[in-house]
Design an enzyme around this catalytic site. Structure first.
Site, PDB file in Angstrom:
ATOM      1  N   ASP B 383       0.833  -1.202   0.000  1.00  0.00           N
ATOM      2  CA  ASP B 383       0.000   0.000   0.000  1.00  0.00           C
ATOM      3  C   ASP B 383       0.868   1.254   0.000  1.00  0.00           C
ATOM      4  O   ASP B 383       0.553   2.256  -0.652  1.00  0.00           O
ATOM      5  CB  ASP B 383      -0.857   0.053   1.273  1.00  0.00           C
ATOM      6  CG  ASP B 383      -1.775  -1.132   1.430  1.00  0.00           C
ATOM      7  OD1 ASP B 383      -1.446  -2.207   0.899  1.00  0.00           O
ATOM      8  OD2 ASP B 383      -2.812  -0.987   2.097  1.00  0.00           O
ATOM      9  N   GLU B 513      -6.886 -10.535  -5.323  1.00  0.00           N
ATOM     10  CA  GLU B 513      -6.710 -11.727  -4.477  1.00  0.00           C
ATOM     11  C   GLU B 513      -7.898 -12.675  -4.553  1.00  0.00           C
ATOM     12  O   GLU B 513      -7.930 -13.663  -3.829  1.00  0.00           O
ATOM     13  CB  GLU B 513      -6.448 -11.294  -3.035  1.00  0.00           C
ATOM     14  CG  GLU B 513      -5.095 -10.620  -2.889  1.00  0.00           C
ATOM     15  CD  GLU B 513      -4.914  -9.983  -1.521  1.00  0.00           C
ATOM     16  OE1 GLU B 513      -5.924  -9.541  -0.939  1.00  0.00           O
ATOM     17  OE2 GLU B 513      -3.777  -9.921  -1.042  1.00  0.00           O
ATOM     18  N   LYS B 626     -11.463  -8.510  -7.189  1.00  0.00           N
ATOM     19  CA  LYS B 626     -11.539  -7.775  -5.921  1.00  0.00           C
ATOM     20  C   LYS B 626     -11.132  -6.319  -6.102  1.00  0.00           C
ATOM     21  O   LYS B 626     -11.753  -5.408  -5.557  1.00  0.00           O
ATOM     22  CB  LYS B 626     -10.609  -8.451  -4.923  1.00  0.00           C
ATOM     23  CG  LYS B 626     -10.647  -7.876  -3.530  1.00  0.00           C
ATOM     24  CD  LYS B 626      -9.605  -8.581  -2.665  1.00  0.00           C
ATOM     25  CE  LYS B 626      -9.573  -8.043  -1.250  1.00  0.00           C
ATOM     26  NZ  LYS B 626      -8.373  -8.490  -0.531  1.00  0.00           N
ATOM     27  N   GLN B 627     -10.046  -6.093  -6.791  1.00  0.00           N
ATOM     28  CA  GLN B 627      -9.543  -4.738  -6.989  1.00  0.00           C
ATOM     29  C   GLN B 627      -8.718  -4.735  -8.272  1.00  0.00           C
ATOM     30  O   GLN B 627      -8.377  -5.796  -8.792  1.00  0.00           O
ATOM     31  CB  GLN B 627      -8.682  -4.296  -5.813  1.00  0.00           C
ATOM     32  CG  GLN B 627      -7.343  -5.025  -5.713  1.00  0.00           C
ATOM     33  CD  GLN B 627      -6.599  -4.683  -4.436  1.00  0.00           C
ATOM     34  OE1 GLN B 627      -6.801  -5.308  -3.416  1.00  0.00           O
ATOM     35  NE2 GLN B 627      -5.724  -3.688  -4.503  1.00  0.00           N
TER      36      GLN B 627
END
Lengths: 798, 798
Positions: B383, B513, B626-627
């Site tokens: 991150d 993920e 998910k992203q």
């Protein structure tokens, strides 16, 4: 099943692998055709010996712990079939659908104890000077025998002899005969005879105690202890009777002290012993559990068991025990001439399989360690269907294998619920990876949710049972409902790939657990397709032969014939099958050919076994295969493939197989035999046949590899014997390993007891039944008359 | 990073997801441009408020706990930057290469307490009648303010007002001003002023206590407590000074009682208060840790801090605090006109990012929850590099972002060791998924060993830093060694596929993920290729500009120019890239098209978020993302792709993206903005901008989503502002969300402080620097004079 190495203090599973590290093999067991013998006192190997000397009678069992107090290395272990505890799981990363507990086989009260004190010193072999020590397990009567001489600190010497068995005639009884002979003194000794329920599991996740005391009395006529498991409320009653011969004390045996502690009762006695004379203690313990009796009846039942023991006496009971074992051996024995080690190895496997499971109770199954240890929780894995079913099918009455199937039938509703948790519907069933009562106990997502081929093994076991026994009625009675539920699961588990214009199966783990979460595992796809086809065939059979039964089942399962059968057809007709055109082999899974394809010989010796040396991603990325995967499919469905196809796949996959599972060697041995590679077949056999006796895997101390013992049996019968059932007929294609003079095995086939003997020259088959039997040997048909023999030249094989 | 839902009592991770369940959003925070306000007493929301009212000064921080004893729902939380404990891991299935501990941010001693008793009743807001309650966090000075009226059981009423701040001027000081006004009585009250080190973490795995007491004195001139962490031996000294104004007791403040308990010191005082008059307690606490001082100096340093506080006084210190915050705001503020909620939201994110990390200490980093909670252990994830670097790059001096890079440079040796554990060699580095000190803390194999793209983000941050700052010297000084080690990892992590005749990368997990252990994740492959190319470019740069530095680095890293560069070239020139010719999109991974491709709209509402409703295998088999994964790559390497390529991939992947990570919205918002979909860009922004303030995710009670706060900043600056750095130049392509009247953001770019304002008509850029600056706006070049402004019509965008 994933079985892990405890390289780290927080890990609680231990690998179940063959290390193939010959140097560490502990070959201390004396070779003998019928006995497992330890000569000389070896306390450093005691935990291994305890495993090897385990006793069981199907209902309960125990490790070969000393009766004496033993302060050395020991794993105390007593187990009651079907009695488990829902231990809290230890899982760092929770997933939806994970089970809430891991069932644990329970370490149950220890009833073996005979504790002796002389001059206030405990007879603890670990603290005394021990000579002339030997132990042996007699596989002809299931007795564990021990003798040694112990010298106490004050110079007193005693000779100890003990014999212990768990009755298979009255299977709620354990009996011990324990003799003590003072060699250089006379005097008094203190004897304590306990039942000790204050035990716990060594591998419990949170160090909990699993038993509560319910009731006890040390002063009762038959002293007893009743305990109950926490949460699951299984109850067990242990009652004791004993007698002493040769006590020369004036006090009679009614003059004893009672000892009561929490979850513990005992009697303490002064016994007078005389130099050179033998005093013998007989201790009988009734082991009665709520699996078989009402709570209120348990004391009474225990008293009856003890009355039986008193009435019979030790010697008579041991004779009957031997007679009962004779019967078992008569159905199941394998005789190997010219190789005592091999003879001992195979008999030991047969012996332990018979100690573990008798097939009398369809609520029981076979845990990875049977009654010999705690590891893996004692739950049921697909091992039963894939590796144990053949043994019980061939060596027991059909009810035994049938009960293994009914075990799963009774879990069907739980399997449906399990599938529902994972998003499946309409009666689809996913049987658990590990279970005690039908509920899933495993929680690694790549296994729990993805190693779904286990479902196929359960379907295949139904097929295998019917193929062997011809008991087609089983289908209507039980089997079909299971088959339908499993087929429904497969039909929902595939999806249509627009890209491939075929049905595919994503995100699975095959029997080779060294690949996880792969797409289109060939074995699983093949299993799925076969299940759906066999289910249709079975539906048709039941519908045509017992239409009212089909109506009952169709109603019970809300079966929609039009759409469901059509869906299955459509899937089976257009199911993707990964295949390499160049090599003409089935592909273990999509993408397998992107791996660096290297033989096992490319792995440096000091990096084997790879699961102990490589990180998990490295194992997954590698081409290395833990145990038969594509080959497992070729084994199950051998008759669907020609010999060349099998050979190409074997030649491609076997060199990449590390055989780091004890379930690997047997399948490869059978395949090698089929392909005529007798040498390799025998080599595979060797790595499995004495796995525990020689502690090949350096983990026998934790218990025996019970579920892999069926594999060794398969190797001899299906591998060397080349036995199959084809078109309702036994088929043989035997060869004899070079080192052996002859080998013979017995099997039961549809009420025929058959004895097959192979020596260097001949295959001889004796049909003990009153009916003739048609068999095929080396591709030729023979009819063996009632009580007749057929003799075939082994050269006919060519 | 995998962030999990605690659906089960043994799970210790909590999901980090956006539930998008608007009904449950708790919108109780009053909208205000500079303040976070709670009106009315809401004990049921107290844990949420505690998170929102968290304070920090980069060195230490705390949740907005009451000073008073509070018997309601609370999560006590005080944290010291860099101070952690190696908590035992909880992992059921151990793998080779797993770390031996999970670092935990430590709940440190609580120094806030001001405990009041009146007539022997504790001033516990949870037990009294509370009225006129309000709390607010003032983002202009970083103070937490609270006021309420409490009525005791005996009818006595007091008005309480408190202000607390953690000094950013003297960052080892916490200060509290606490006023009490009796409304209907006069009399004595008991005041206890503690420092309480007897605390523990709520999410500790084994309920351990992490602190030992070293020394304490309640009777010292400045009462103090020194504690030390177990195992890691971090030491912290807390010393206290207080004064009371308005006490009308005859006793002076020297007459106090001292209280000492294990790990606890306090003073107890009788204070006389008078109806209608305000008595004020000032409590200053020095918070001094061994991160910055020798153990022997700590008491003295603490005394100096307290002397400073006494000398300045509360009011003056708060003024200076405001001035210091003014400076921060002057560099980092974003002003939104026409939308107070949005204004409050973005300022709150900027405020919390500045409270969490100041960039003064390269040993510190930004944990997922900053100083606001315990979850995720407070470790460093990718991150930082991917979502936080841009904020600190643009709003702070270059040293701040540079220190984030040096943090990783200092962990290089550990990253090399980590890679060695996994079988890599020759200086290859794999940075950990989660770390505190460079060692891996994560243990899910599919993440720990496989989510290796994190390595690429660390390389890319070096590139990004240099691109932004032009600090090319960073390469020779630190960056190149890291780049080489990461490139070596990539080169070893690929293998040559005979089948594809290309290099492939097997067994990885991408940023999405919701797919694990896939082959050839496009994003990871692209990252790997880019890293190897950029490393070569960087080697050439250093070699050509500072050859002696290159020689030093080459020697230090044993770099073999011939073979290594050749290998990298060969891999980069023939690296497989999964691509769908039909749709002309990059494939997230091999086999992606075998999935059932369905939009998120096909998921029933009651099954969202899917990670809470679906089993893991179902999620993995689904197409749902998910992203950003492929899109994350297109974001990082935007300039390598034409607009059509980006659009095709966005149009293909975004509809399958469930955005169940708080790091998803920002990337998609920026992509949507780039593609001209202003509406969708703004919608994504909304879901992130008030994530914590509106408890959008129902987990603010556990702490703030600090690492995702950088994403919201990126959305406004890179998304709405369209800001990029291209060829050493700032480039803008702004649009203004319909609802807003104007928005303005400040950035630092190479010693230029620039203020960009966008309203409905114009883009105006003010260059506060003494040097002119060339920029590009809507594809046209402008030179903005020193202290000059350029004004561009927003219609120029078309």
């Amino acid at each position: 099943m994933r079985r892990f190495v405890s390289t780290f203090v927080f890990c609680y599973y231990k690998s179940y692998v063959v290390t193939q590290n010959i140097q560490t093999v502990k070959k201390y067991i004396v070779h003998h055709p019928w006995k497992i013998i330890e000569e000389g006192y070896k306390p450093e190997l005691n935990r291994i010996s305890e495993s090897l000397f385990s006793l069981g009678n199907g209902k309960f069992g125990q490790r070969g712990n000393f009766e004496e107090y033993f302060s050395g290395e020991t794993l105390q272990g007593n187990y009651l079939g079907g009695v488990y505890y829902p231990d809290k799981t230890r899982v760092g990363w929770w997933k939806n659908g994970y089970p809430e507990y891991f069932a644990k086989v329970l370490n149950a009260p220890d009833w073996n104890g005979i504790r002796i004190k002389i001059n206030n010193q405990e007879l603890d072999p670990h603290r005394l000077v021990i000579t002339d020590f030997s132990r042996y397990l007699d596989m002809q009567d299931g007795s564990l025998n021990k003798s040694y001489t112990a010298q106490f600190d004050d110079g007193k010497k005693v000779k100890i002899q003990s014999t212990r068995f768990l009755s298979i005639v009255n299977d709620e009884l354990g009996a011990i005969k324990y003799s003590i002979t003072p060699l250089n003194f006379s005097g008094d000794i203190e004897v304590i005879l306990p039942v000790d329920g204050d035990i716990k599991n060594q591998d419990a996740n949170y160090d909990e105690q699993f038993w509560n005391e319910i009731e006890k009395s040390a002063s009762a006529r038959a002293p007893y202890l009743i305990v109950e498991t926490r949460k699951t409320a299984f109850r067990a009653c242990y009652a004791m009777h004993y007698s002493i011969q040769g006590n020369n004390k004036s006090k009679s045996l009614t003059q004893f002290d009672t000892i009561e502690k929490p979850k513990y009762i005992a009697h303490k006695l002064d016994v007078g012993i005389e130099e050179g004379k033998t005093t013998t203690i007989y201790k009988y313990v009734a082991v009665v559990s709520s699996m078989y009796h009402e709570n209120d009846d348990m004391k009474e039942v225990a008293a009856e068991v003890l009355a039986y023991a008193k009435h019979k006496g030790f010697g008579k009971m041991l004779d009957e025990q031997k007679a009962a074992w004779d019967e078992k051996w008569n159905r199941a024995d394998i005789v190997i001439e010219g190789d005592v080690a091999a003879q001992q190895g195979i008999r030991y496997n047969i012996f332990q399989l018979n100690q573990t499971y008798t097939g009398q109770d369809e609520r029981l199954n076979i845990g990875p360690k049977g009654f010999t240890g705690e590891k893996y929780g004692g739950g049921t894995y697909w091992d039963t269907e894939a590796y144990l079913m053949p043994f019980y099918l061939s060596t027991s009455k059909p009810e035994v294998a049938r009960n293994l199937l009914i075990y799963r039938f009774k879990h069907l509703q739980k399997a449906i619920e399990n599938a529902e948790k994972l998003g499946f519907s309409h009666g689809a069933a996913l049987y658990p990876m590990v279970t005690m009562n039908g509920e899933e106990c495993h929680n690694e997502w790549e296994i729990t949710f993805e190693e779904i081929h286990r479902n196929g093994a359960i379907a295949h076991a139904i097929y295998n049972y019917i193929r062997y026994t011809d008991d087609k009625e089983y289908l209507a009675e039980y089997g079909l409902e299971v088959l339908i539920a499993i087929s429904r699961f497969w039909a929902q588990r595939v999806n249509f790939s627009e890209e491939k214009q075929q049905h595919v199966m994503l995100g699975v783990t095959g029997p080779n657990e060294y690949d996880n979460n792969v797409n289109n595992n060939w074995y699983t796809l093949r299993m799925a397709k076969w299940t759906m086809e066999y289910t249709q065939e079975s539906i048709n059979y039941v519908k045509n032969t017992i239409p009212e039964e089909w109506r009952r089942i169709a109603t019970k399962t809300s079966f929609d014939e039009d759409t469901e059968l059509k869906t299955w057809d459509e899937i089976c007709n257009n199911l993707y099958e990964p295949y390499d055109e160049k090599r003409q082999v089935f592909l273990q899974q999509d993408g397998f050919l992107d791996k660096e394809l290297q033989p096992v010989s490319a792995i440096p010796e000091n990096q084997k076994p790879i699961h102990k040396h490589w990180s998990w991603d490295r194992i997954l990325r590698s081409c290395y295969i833990k145990q038969a995967d594509v080959l497992q499919g070729l084994y199950f469905f051998e008759e669907h493939f020609d010999q060349d196809t099998i050979r190409r796949n074997y030649d491609f996959y076997e060199p990449m197989t590390v055989h780091e599972s004890s379930l690997s060697a047997c399948i490869h041995s059978i395949m090698a035999a089929k392909l005529g590679d007798e040498k390799r077949s025998y080599e595979f056999y060797l790595s499995a046949s004495r796995l525990d006796l020689d502690d090949y895997n350096s983990d026998t101390d934790e218990g025996l590899h019970v579920t892999s013992m069926g594999g060794t049996w398969m190797t001899i019968v299906q591998g060397f014997g080349g036995m199959r059932v084809r078109n309702n007929m036994l088929v043989f294609s035997p060869f004899i390993p070079e080192k052996w003079e002859s080998f013979a095995f017995k099997i039961m086939f549809r009420n025929h007891l058959i004895n097959i003997t192979i020596d260097k020259s001949n295959v001889s088959i004796f049909n003990e039944a009153d009916q003739p039997l048609e068999v095929k040997i080396y591709e030729k048909y023979y009819t063996i008359g009632a009580n007749g023999t057929v003799l075939v030249d082994v050269l006919d094989k060519e």
